[in-house]
Write an enzyme that holds these catalytic residues in place. Structure first.
Site, PDB file in Angstrom:
ATOM      1  N   GLU A 151    -115.061  93.596 -16.853  1.00 42.11           N
ATOM      2  CA  GLU A 151    -115.470  95.033 -16.574  1.00 42.11           C
ATOM      3  C   GLU A 151    -117.054  95.207 -16.894  1.00 42.11           C
ATOM      4  O   GLU A 151    -116.908  96.048 -17.754  1.00 42.11           O
ATOM      5  CB  GLU A 151    -114.537  95.561 -17.414  1.00 42.11           C
TER       6      GLU A 151
ATOM      7  N   GLU B 298    -106.282  94.201 -12.226  1.00 43.55           N
ATOM      8  CA  GLU B 298    -105.435  94.767 -13.153  1.00 43.55           C
ATOM      9  C   GLU B 298    -104.891  95.920 -12.718  1.00 43.55           C
ATOM     10  O   GLU B 298    -105.765  96.946 -11.908  1.00 43.55           O
ATOM     11  CB  GLU B 298    -106.360  94.940 -14.317  1.00 43.55           C
TER      12      GLU B 298
HETATM   13  C1  GAL Z   1    -108.984  97.089 -18.650  1.00 47.90           C
HETATM   14  C2  GAL Z   1    -109.244  95.773 -19.368  1.00 47.90           C
HETATM   15  C3  GAL Z   1    -108.360  94.978 -20.103  1.00 47.90           C
HETATM   16  C4  GAL Z   1    -107.188  95.982 -20.570  1.00 47.90           C
HETATM   17  C5  GAL Z   1    -107.015  97.249 -19.919  1.00 47.90           C
HETATM   18  C6  GAL Z   1    -106.247  98.179 -20.292  1.00 47.90           C
HETATM   19  O1  GAL Z   1    -110.213  97.865 -18.686  1.00 47.90           O
HETATM   20  O2  GAL Z   1    -110.052  94.774 -18.624  1.00 47.90           O
HETATM   21  O3  GAL Z   1    -108.774  94.109 -20.830  1.00 47.90           O
HETATM   22  O4  GAL Z   1    -108.196  96.552 -21.816  1.00 47.90           O
HETATM   23  O5  GAL Z   1    -107.937  97.864 -19.237  1.00 47.90           O
HETATM   24  O6  GAL Z   1    -105.761  99.223 -19.500  1.00 47.90           O
END
Ligand code: GAL
Ligand code: ZN
Length: 670
Positions: free
Chosen positions: A157, A310
């Site tokens: 990110e 994610e």
């Molecule tokens: C994203 C990140 C992850 C985790 C996740 C939680 O921004 O890449 O490592 O922190 O959010 O929602």
């Protein structure tokens, strides 16, 4: 043309990807075997490993500890689970910031940000760069050719902004490259204003906190630079990986409509586009907003399949008040991504952490363990994704393009404008919603896109536009395209200098309309308007004093000072039609306008009638129907069809319970 590497490299022989971030370094090795067993039982076929493992891999400067990672990759590989191996450079260990504080980022007030969280690095720090690349090279050397290695996940990110001295030096170099000399810079930044003229490059700094409004072009260029500086770092890591593993695709996870990074310039530097997306369960517009973001990801990949890197199985922990997801939401959201072009459906994270800042974030395997409703849902979803193997690799055909541009967003985001209430991403969503509601597929494209394949191009806002992009929109209409342009577009050039003359200067010919005043209105006083054929509607926030120079005024303001002036205009230009919208119409009126523009373009949705709350989208051989509403939805369907998810046959109509999904492949059609 399909590039050599992409999602297809991963889905070949695996079908859709299902899995999540796996952080085994947080657990004793005895847990790893259980993890892998449970992953297999859940149908997991890809996990992302090592995102935050820099301190484990390099416990002190120059040391290497790969043994544990060897064992993790070995276990996963033996179980047939592919690995998306991360370069661990998103979160440097404390030793880096302690010994080399110049690697730590500095905010706009000149304060250093410290270790203790994550992401504490300066994109332009030579020390950070050197340390990061040394580890990445060793990581790639170690795992090149490893049977489990399927994908590289560079950093995490990207979004760091820095105002340190190294960053200022890099900013100056970037500016020298853009403008050549100081005269060029002074001209572009308009430094005769407020006595801002630079007489030596050493005086040029990043836009640090200042007593009053900062030079708008300096701010804009700093945003351009910041995106480019991170991209330079990403590319340096990627090049090391490519040199060592030329057959392994490389990605970095995006964050949707994330302001600091111009993803149009980043996406071509990846082998496949991946995104992290966390819809807010409390947001009634989340389904449309999510669809828009998914369409952006497909657009970034040039229409090719992308990957949801994610998402959350249930509640996140980073909103102030974290609502859980209603049951069925997990699969609904995941299948929505499939419908809009995703071939990978992954989560943050596999096993919920016991410690650390994210221990209250949902996971695929909750603290309560496998014997839970949530984990049962995860397993069921993993199993049903197997049934969608025929979808992998297919595309979502669209005849409508929606234009989004980061530079214009950045420029409009600056203070000192007629109003700070024209948010380009709000406008993007407002114009997207009626298309989404009708089941009209949309490609999100940059202003420089080749437009000839589209029947309708919607530009909710392009405050900043280049001459070339304005010429391309004009040529598109002349050649027969239908264009819709929202207010406050075509206002400035790429240096953020106002384009003088009646506005929108570079588009007024094609629009057959021009304006002279921007007139924001009080929020509590909606502006009454009327279509020329009678119906009334309201607009809000913003009006413009515009006249027709040949366009047909199709709606007008009816009260107050703008009364009688056009609010919406339609112009036949060449073989096409151009619409101009000089206000922010209420959502129903925008739906009406969209219907008219679609009629001009001869575009219809995938179904004649999509009930409210239902999303309808065609991907490859299948029609996806997703019920985001809280009531049963009765959807008429055109063909006898097989639901790929259930194997059942549907004919005539189908009833979808709340949060239900059908993936219909037509039967009996040639
Ligand atoms: C994203 C990140 C992850 C985790 C996740 C939680 O921004 O890449 O490592 O922190 O959010 O929602
Ligand atoms: Zn810096």
């Amino acid at each position: 043309m399909t590039p050599r590497l992409g999602m297809h490299t991963l889905t070949a022989g695996r079908g859709l990807l299902f899995g999540g971030d796996y952080n085994p370094e947080q657990w004793p090795e005895s847990v790893w075997t259980e993890d892998v067993e449970l992953m297999r039982a859940a149908g997991v076929n890809l996990v992302t490993v090592g995102v935050f493992s820099w301190a484990r891999l390099e416990p002190e400067p120059g040391a290497r500890d790969f043994g544990w990672l060897d064992r993790v990759l070995g276990l996963l590989g033996d179980a047939g689970i592919a690995v998306d191996l991360a370069t661990p450079t998103a979160s440097p260990p404390p030793w880096l910031g302690h010994r080399w504080p110049e690697t730590l980022p500095v905010d706009e007030s000149g304060h250093r940000l410290w270790y203790g969280a994550r992401n504490q690095f300066c994109p332009s720090s030579p020390v950070y760069r050197e340390r990061a690349l040394a580890l990445v090279a060793d990581l790639a050397d170690r795992y090149a050719g490893h049977p489990a290695l399927a994908l590289w996940h560079v950093g995490n990110e990207y979004g760091q902004i820095c105002h340190c001295d190294d960053s200022a030096a890099a900013f100056r170099a970037w500016l020298q490259n853009r403008y050549g000399d100081l005269d060029g810079l002074n001209e572009a930044w308009g430094t005769t204003f407020w006595s801002q003229r630079y007489s030596d490059w050493a005086e040029v700094i990043t836009p640090r906190r200042a007593p009053y409004l900062i030079n708008p072009t300096q701010l804009l260029d700093f945003r351009r630079f910041s995106s480019d500086a991170l991209l330079a770092h990403y590319r340096a890591e990627r090049d090391l990986l490519r040199a060592r593993t030329p057959d392994t695709p490389v990605t970095t996870n995006f964050m949707g409509l994330f302001k600091p990074i111009d993803y149009w310039s980043w996406a071509p530097e990846e082998d496949l586009v991946s995104n992290d997306h966390y819809p807010d369960p409390a947001d009634p517009l989340a389904p449309a907003r999510t669809a828009l973001v998914h369409d952006l990801m497909r657009g970034l990949g040039g229409g090719r399949p992308w990957m949801l890197m994610e998402q959350a199985t249930a509640a996140v922990n980073w909103r102030p008040h974290n609502l859980p997801k209603p049951s069925g939401q997990l699969r609904l959201e995941s299948l929505q991504a499939v419908a809009r072009g995703a071939d990978g459906l992954c989560y943050f994270q596999w096993r919920a952490s016991r410690f650390g800042a994210e221990r209250f974030h949902a996971a695929m395997l909750p603290h309560a363990g496998p014997d839970t409703r949530l984990h049962a849902d995860v397993r069921a979803h993993g199993a049903e994704l197997r049934r969608l193997a025929p979808i992998a690799g297919t595309t979502v055909p669209a005849r409508v393009a929606l234009v989004h541009d980061w530079a214009s967003w950045w420029a409009l985001d600056e203070r000192g404008q007629p109003s700070d209430r024209l948010d380009p991403t709000d406008q993007l969503l407002s114009y997207y919603r009626p298309l989404w509601e009708r089941g009209v597929a949309v490609d999100v494209v940059p202003p420089s896109a080749e437009l000839s394949a589209y029947a309708l191009v919607v530009v909710p806002n392009l405050y900043l536009i280049s001459d070339a992009d304005a010429a391309s929109l004009t040529a598109y209409v002349r050649a027969g395209g239908v264009l819709v342009v929202g207010p406050y577009s075509g206002v400035v050039d790429p240096r953020a200098h106002v384009r003088t003359g009646r506005f929108p200067a570079p588009l007024r010919e094609v629009l057959g309309a021009s304006g002279e005043e921007w007139r924001p209105v009080p929020e509590d006083r909606p502006v009454p308007c009327r279509w020329s054929d009678g119906a009334a509607f309201a607009a809000r926030t913003w009006t413009e004093l515009v006249r027709s120079d040949g366009a047909e005024p199709v709606a007008a303001f009816t009260e107050g000072e703008p009364a009688g002036h056009p609010a919406v205009l339609r112009h036949r230009s060449g073989r096409g039609v151009a619409w101009y919208v000089a206000t922010l119409p209420e959502q129903d009126a925008l739906a009406e306008l969209t219907a008219r523009a679609l009629a001009d373009a001869g575009v219809t949705g995938v179904l004649p009638d999509v009930p409210p709350g239902v999303e309808a989208v065609r991907r490859g051989p299948a029609l996806f129907l997703l019920n985001h509403g809280d009531d049963d939805a009765d959807v008429p369907i055109p063909h006898r069809a097989e639901d790929l998810l259930t194997g059942t046959t549907a004919e005539g109509r189908i009833t979808l319970a709340p949060r239900a999904v059908a993936v219909l492949r037509p039967l009996d059609t040639p």
